[in-house]
Design a protein around this motif. Structure first.
Motif, mmCIF file in Angstrom:
data_model
loop_
_atom_site.group_PDB
_atom_site.id
_atom_site.type_symbol
_atom_site.label_atom_id
_atom_site.label_comp_id
_atom_site.label_asym_id
_atom_site.label_seq_id
_atom_site.Cartn_x
_atom_site.Cartn_y
_atom_site.Cartn_z
ATOM 1 N N ALA A 1 41.031 30.466 32.414
ATOM 2 C CA ALA A 1 39.927 31.127 31.718
ATOM 3 C C ALA A 1 40.121 31.104 30.206
ATOM 4 O O ALA A 1 39.158 31.209 29.464
ATOM 5 C CB ALA A 1 39.803 32.571 32.196
ATOM 6 N N GLY A 2 41.381 31.014 29.783
ATOM 7 C CA GLY A 2 41.648 31.065 28.349
ATOM 8 C C GLY A 2 41.962 32.467 27.866
ATOM 9 O O GLY A 2 42.081 32.709 26.670
ATOM 10 N N LEU A 3 42.079 33.415 28.790
ATOM 11 C CA LEU A 3 42.419 34.785 28.398
ATOM 12 C C LEU A 3 43.913 34.892 28.078
ATOM 13 O O LEU A 3 44.340 35.788 27.375
ATOM 14 C CB LEU A 3 42.045 35.766 29.509
ATOM 15 C CG LEU A 3 40.545 35.845 29.799
ATOM 16 C CD1 LEU A 3 40.272 36.678 31.037
ATOM 17 C CD2 LEU A 3 39.799 36.405 28.607
ATOM 18 N N GLU B 1 38.759 28.532 22.929
ATOM 19 C CA GLU B 1 38.370 29.923 23.192
ATOM 20 C C GLU B 1 37.728 30.007 24.578
ATOM 21 O O GLU B 1 37.101 29.044 25.030
ATOM 22 C CB GLU B 1 37.337 30.369 22.151
ATOM 23 C CG GLU B 1 37.926 30.839 20.849
ATOM 24 C CD GLU B 1 38.644 32.172 21.008
ATOM 25 O OE1 GLU B 1 37.989 33.137 21.441
ATOM 26 O OE2 GLU B 1 39.846 32.241 20.716
ATOM 27 N N PRO B 2 37.880 31.161 25.263
ATOM 28 C CA PRO B 2 37.277 31.303 26.589
ATOM 29 C C PRO B 2 35.791 30.937 26.604
ATOM 30 O O PRO B 2 35.318 30.265 27.513
ATOM 31 C CB PRO B 2 37.444 32.789 26.892
ATOM 32 C CG PRO B 2 38.599 33.232 26.076
ATOM 33 C CD PRO B 2 38.635 32.357 24.861
ATOM 34 N N ARG B 3 35.082 31.358 25.543
ATOM 35 C CA ARG B 3 33.629 31.177 25.571
ATOM 36 C C ARG B 3 33.196 29.721 25.453
ATOM 37 O O ARG B 3 32.056 29.377 25.716
ATOM 38 C CB ARG B 3 32.988 31.985 24.463
ATOM 39 C CG ARG B 3 33.450 31.594 23.081
ATOM 40 C CD ARG B 3 32.825 32.520 22.072
ATOM 41 N NE ARG B 3 33.511 32.403 20.801
ATOM 42 C CZ ARG B 3 32.880 32.350 19.636
ATOM 43 N NH1 ARG B 3 31.575 32.400 19.615
ATOM 44 N NH2 ARG B 3 33.557 32.279 18.515
ATOM 45 N N LEU C 1 32.723 28.611 31.557
ATOM 46 C CA LEU C 1 33.229 29.224 32.781
ATOM 47 C C LEU C 1 32.454 30.499 33.074
ATOM 48 O O LEU C 1 31.898 31.118 32.181
ATOM 49 C CB LEU C 1 34.699 29.627 32.599
ATOM 50 C CG LEU C 1 35.696 28.567 32.203
ATOM 51 C CD1 LEU C 1 36.981 29.230 31.781
ATOM 52 C CD2 LEU C 1 35.931 27.648 33.377
ATOM 53 N N MET D 1 33.252 34.190 35.168
ATOM 54 C CA MET D 1 34.366 34.855 35.838
ATOM 55 C C MET D 1 33.907 36.184 36.424
ATOM 56 O O MET D 1 33.196 36.952 35.790
ATOM 57 C CB MET D 1 35.511 35.090 34.841
ATOM 58 C CG MET D 1 36.768 35.645 35.478
ATOM 59 S SD MET D 1 38.226 35.220 34.492
ATOM 60 C CE MET D 1 39.520 36.086 35.351
ATOM 61 N N PHE E 1 35.554 39.642 37.814
ATOM 62 C CA PHE E 1 36.838 40.317 37.730
ATOM 63 C C PHE E 1 37.065 41.242 38.917
ATOM 64 O O PHE E 1 36.123 41.664 39.585
ATOM 65 C CB PHE E 1 36.910 41.131 36.441
ATOM 66 C CG PHE E 1 36.948 40.278 35.215
ATOM 67 C CD1 PHE E 1 38.147 39.931 34.637
ATOM 68 C CD2 PHE E 1 35.775 39.802 34.646
ATOM 69 C CE1 PHE E 1 38.185 39.142 33.513
ATOM 70 C CE2 PHE E 1 35.802 39.009 33.523
ATOM 71 C CZ PHE E 1 37.010 38.679 32.949
ATOM 72 N N GLN E 2 38.331 41.575 39.114
ATOM 73 C CA GLN E 2 38.694 42.500 40.186
ATOM 74 C C GLN E 2 37.946 43.823 40.036
ATOM 75 O O GLN E 2 37.434 44.373 40.985
ATOM 76 C CB GLN E 2 40.203 42.742 40.136
ATOM 77 C CG GLN E 2 40.700 43.580 41.285
ATOM 78 C CD GLN E 2 42.205 43.496 41.424
ATOM 79 O OE1 GLN E 2 42.888 42.955 40.560
ATOM 80 N NE2 GLN E 2 42.725 44.014 42.498
ATOM 81 N N SER E 3 37.871 44.325 38.789
ATOM 82 C CA SER E 3 37.163 45.586 38.560
ATOM 83 C C SER E 3 35.670 45.353 38.368
ATOM 84 O O SER E 3 34.937 46.273 38.063
ATOM 85 C CB SER E 3 37.719 46.268 37.318
ATOM 86 O OG SER E 3 37.403 45.491 36.187
ATOM 87 N N ALA F 1 34.006 44.633 36.041
ATOM 88 C CA ALA F 1 33.779 44.657 34.595
ATOM 89 C C ALA F 1 32.309 44.681 34.226
ATOM 90 O O ALA F 1 31.881 44.014 33.291
ATOM 91 C CB ALA F 1 34.485 43.481 33.914
ATOM 92 N N PRO G 1 24.951 37.738 28.872
ATOM 93 C CA PRO G 1 25.384 36.403 28.424
ATOM 94 C C PRO G 1 24.249 35.589 27.821
ATOM 95 O O PRO G 1 24.482 34.800 26.906
ATOM 96 C CB PRO G 1 25.920 35.748 29.698
ATOM 97 C CG PRO G 1 25.384 36.555 30.817
ATOM 98 C CD PRO G 1 25.163 37.935 30.308
ATOM 99 N N ARG H 1 25.411 38.281 37.149
ATOM 100 C CA ARG H 1 25.701 38.131 35.726
ATOM 101 C C ARG H 1 26.480 36.842 35.467
ATOM 102 O O ARG H 1 26.363 36.235 34.405
ATOM 103 C CB ARG H 1 26.512 39.338 35.256
ATOM 104 C CG ARG H 1 26.638 39.431 33.768
ATOM 105 C CD ARG H 1 27.414 40.641 33.356
ATOM 106 N NE ARG H 1 28.788 40.582 33.832
ATOM 107 C CZ ARG H 1 29.702 41.505 33.544
ATOM 108 N NH1 ARG H 1 29.370 42.556 32.832
ATOM 109 N NH2 ARG H 1 30.927 41.401 34.008
ATOM 110 N N ASP I 1 38.658 36.749 40.446
ATOM 111 C CA ASP I 1 39.953 37.408 40.559
ATOM 112 C C ASP I 1 39.834 38.568 41.547
ATOM 113 O O ASP I 1 39.403 39.646 41.171
ATOM 114 C CB ASP I 1 40.399 37.902 39.182
ATOM 115 C CG ASP I 1 41.790 38.511 39.220
ATOM 116 O OD1 ASP I 1 42.444 38.411 40.271
ATOM 117 O OD2 ASP I 1 42.201 39.089 38.206
#
Lengths: 305, 357
Positions: B50-52, B71-73, B77, B79, B81-83, B85, B99, B146, B158
């Motif tokens: 992801a580039g994080l 950069e991630p952006r 990609l 993504m 997330f587990q939470s 986000a 986005p 999203r 993730d």
């Protein structure tokens, strides 16, 4: 059991009421004094009940706002003609600009400390120790610098830049003195924002700045409101630095308040009480305006995931 | 093109090495699942894609580009997330539009695309709500919407299902698989749940202690594990392991342990070596005859369609067999047991590596 709970509730409320009275009494007394005529300010026994013990008057307000009949105590009789309009303007401009700038600077600094550990792990404490110095210690050294900086600027830039008794001189000072508080308060709020939210925003194409503006700051808005109010009150009531480093050209309300005394009559309690009342109003109004945020902001850890 | 290539990825955090040299080719449109226990380096690997996080050494390629320093952006990609986000201060609509707004799409097209995507994942009725009021499944769909709305070439996930309850998780697996089929994008999915990996993946990447243990289609991973770790990680209940000794005398080999003795055809003459025999519960057969070993039933776990039988067989622990639910068995019964010969695997006891393939 129920009866016992009632007793506790009554005792608790009685104590709280008593404490409320203790807290509100001086403010109430101040407001009352602001409506009293000169003879009633310090008369003994005290005059408590309006319209019965004393006749309320707007005399003090007329004097400080300079309108209508200002009565026996004329402007010329005070040492100087002090205009509360000018002082209010000075206070509002300096305090608002300083508080907002300090909030924005401090919030971005707090973000940097929270996310990049800027300055190392002890940096927040270092910042805090700056505030442990009493203002009186720095007031005189600052005065010396404020007096000599224009010369330095003349030498360096060929142009004189005044700091003493200027708007930006005092504003700059207020930004610097409140910055540590802002950093500390905002650090606590920003630490609460889950990093995954920022990761998500960055993956969706947001730059760091856009992420801060659109994700981080909106989420800590309540915290920012609380911090702004706190800093605003600090600056609004700041006296020592304003007394030392400004006036007569730039004059804030706390300094003006102190000046209201007459050579003939000594302290002018009435006008002082009136100014005190006027000075209190914005703080109360601001508090009510952001009340919703205050409740949220003071209960740290408010972000719903 | 949205193939992803990892080339010798190493990631150190201080003294600990989270990822120790991962190289992998992920084809365009493939559904790859990284699976392994906590701390195996799978999430770190995903974050590097992801580039994080940036790798300590090694390179990431997406399509033809080396994106290691991007950069991630800029990586195109998406993504989940587990939470999840989701932004708690924005409505579902604004979350999905986020986005697009960042990319400054025109307002009319934003509304149109948000509605289209919301319809795809069935969240149209939630558009005005705030994330805090959504149920786990709803929030999950919004997070997907999203991610989908910008049509990224590669989806990174993730452990997106870990916050859901069991039933919903199973439903979402199916939906994710359908979504993958309809989008045709590359999916890279991280989980610690072997069942999720088995059901969704085109290929599974098993990770352990920062290293890739095996890469392959689910059934190969299950039936033909490369080492003892992989064999033990997949399958519920886990594979039975029996430690013993293997000897070869030229025309046959013998596996011998205190409780089990097996004669194997073929093989070469070898000096005795310590090996571990692995056999899955469904490949253990109970018999009435006394061929093979003898064992006593000490516990029964009926699953409905099948029953798990725990046997005292004279070795360490229990031998687990999966038998038909109709089998009349009771605790205390004595039975013979045999293994399906073609499904037995052997591992070197010291290295854990598979031997005698």
């Amino acid at each position: 059991m129920i009866r016992r709970r009632h007793v506790f509730a009554i005792v608790r409320h009685a104590l709280l009421l008593a404490w409320t009275l203790v807290v509100l009494f001086p403010i109430g007394w101040m407001v009352m004094t602001s409506f009293k005529d000169a003879g009633d300010w310090v008369s003994w026994p005290a005059r408590w009940v309006p319209f019965v013990d004393f006749e309320p008057t707007l005399m003090n307000y007329r004097q400080i706002f300079h309108f209508g009949d200002t009565g026996a105590l004329r402007r010329e009789q005070t040492e100087q003609a002090y205009n509360i309009w000018k002082a209010t303007f000075d206070s509002v401009v300096i305090v608002t600009v300083a508080s907002v700038v300090s909030l924005l600077l401090g919030s971005t600094l707090a973000y940097a400390i929270s996310r990049f550990r800027t300055g190392g792990p002890n940096y927040p404490y270092t910042v805090l120790t700056i505030r442990m110095l009493p203002p009186i210690v720095v007031a005189i050294p600052l005065l010396i610098y404020y007096a000599s900086l224009p010369e330095a600027f003349t030498w360096l830039l060929g142009r004189r830049v005044e700091f003493f008794d200027t708007y930006y001189g005092l504003t700059l000072l207020y930004i610097v003195t409140t910055l540590p508080y802002v950093i500390w308060m905002m650090l606590a709020f920003i630490d609460e924002v889950p990093r995954e939210l920022e990761h998500a925003a960055r993956l969706m194409g947001a730059s760091r700045l856009a992420t801060i503006r659109k994700v981080v700051f909106p989420l800590v808005a309540s915290g920012m409101a609380v911090t702004l109010l706190f800093v605003f009150i600090l600056n609004w009531s700041e006296f020592l630095l304003a007394l030392t480093l400004s006036q007569p050209k730039v004059l804030t309300l706390p300094v003006l308040l102190n000046k209201f005394q007459s050579a003939v009559e000594g302290r002018l309690y009435g006008p002082q009480a009136a100014i005190g009342t006027v000075v209190t109003i914005p703080v109360v109004v601001l508090g009510f305006l952001i009340q919703k945020h205050l409740v949220k902001g003071f209960s740290f850890g408010m972000i719903r995931r | 093109m949205s193939a992803v290539r990892l080339d010798g990825i190493v990631k150190r955090f201080g003294a600990t090495e989270a990822v120790r040299g991962v190289s992998l080719d992920i084809a365009d449109g493939e559904f790859v699942v990284f699976v392994g226990p906590s701390g195996c380096g799978k999430t770190t690997t995903l974050n590097i894609i992801a580039g994080l996080e940036s790798p300590t050494s090694g390179d990431v390629y997406i399509g033809p580009d080396r994106v290691t320093d991007w950069e991630p952006r800029d990586r195109n990609l998406g993504m989940v997330f587990q939470s999840l986000a989701l932004f708690p201060h924005l409505t579902v609509f604004d979350n999905i539009a986020f986005p697009l707004r960042i990319k400054q799409a025109p307002a009319a097209s934003i509304a149109e695309r948000v509605r289209a995507v919301a319809a795809t994942v069935k969240v149209t009725h939630l558009l005005d709500k705030k994330p805090g009021t959504l149920s786990g499944g709803e929030a999950q769909r919004v997070a997907l919407a999203r991610t989908i709305v910008v049509q990224p070439a590669v989806f990174l996930m993730d452990e997106p299902l870990s916050s859901l309850d069991a039933k919903l998780r199973v439903d979402m697996r199916t939906e994710l698989k359908r979504l993958h089929a309809s989008l045709g994008a590359t999916f890279i999915y991280v989980t610690h749940d072997q069942a999720e990996a088995m059901t969704m993946a085109d290929r599974i990447v098993v990770m352990h202690q920062g290293r890739v243990q095996q890469v392959g289609p689910p059934l190969v991973i299950y039936g033909d594990p490369a080492n003892r770790f992989v064999a033990g990680f997949f399958g519920v209940p886990a594979m039975n392991f029996i430690e013993g000794e293997l000897r070869g005398d030229g025309d046959g080999m013998v596996f011998e342990s205190p409780a089990v003795r097996l004669e194997l055809k073929g093989g070469e003459a070898t000096s005795p070596r310590a090996v571990t025999l692995g056999v899955r519960p469904e490949h253990v057969r109970l018999t009435r005859e006394s061929t093979g070993g003898r064992a006593t039933v000490n516990l029964l776990e009926p699953l409905g369609d099948e029953t798990l039988v725990f046997l005292d067989y004279g070795g360490a622990g229990s031998l687990v067999a999966k038998v038909d639910a109709e089998d009349p068995l009771a605790v205390g019964d004595r039975r013979g047991f045999t293994f399906r010969r073609d499904r037995i695997v052997f591992f070197d006891t010291t290295t854990g590596e598979r031997i005698l393939k």
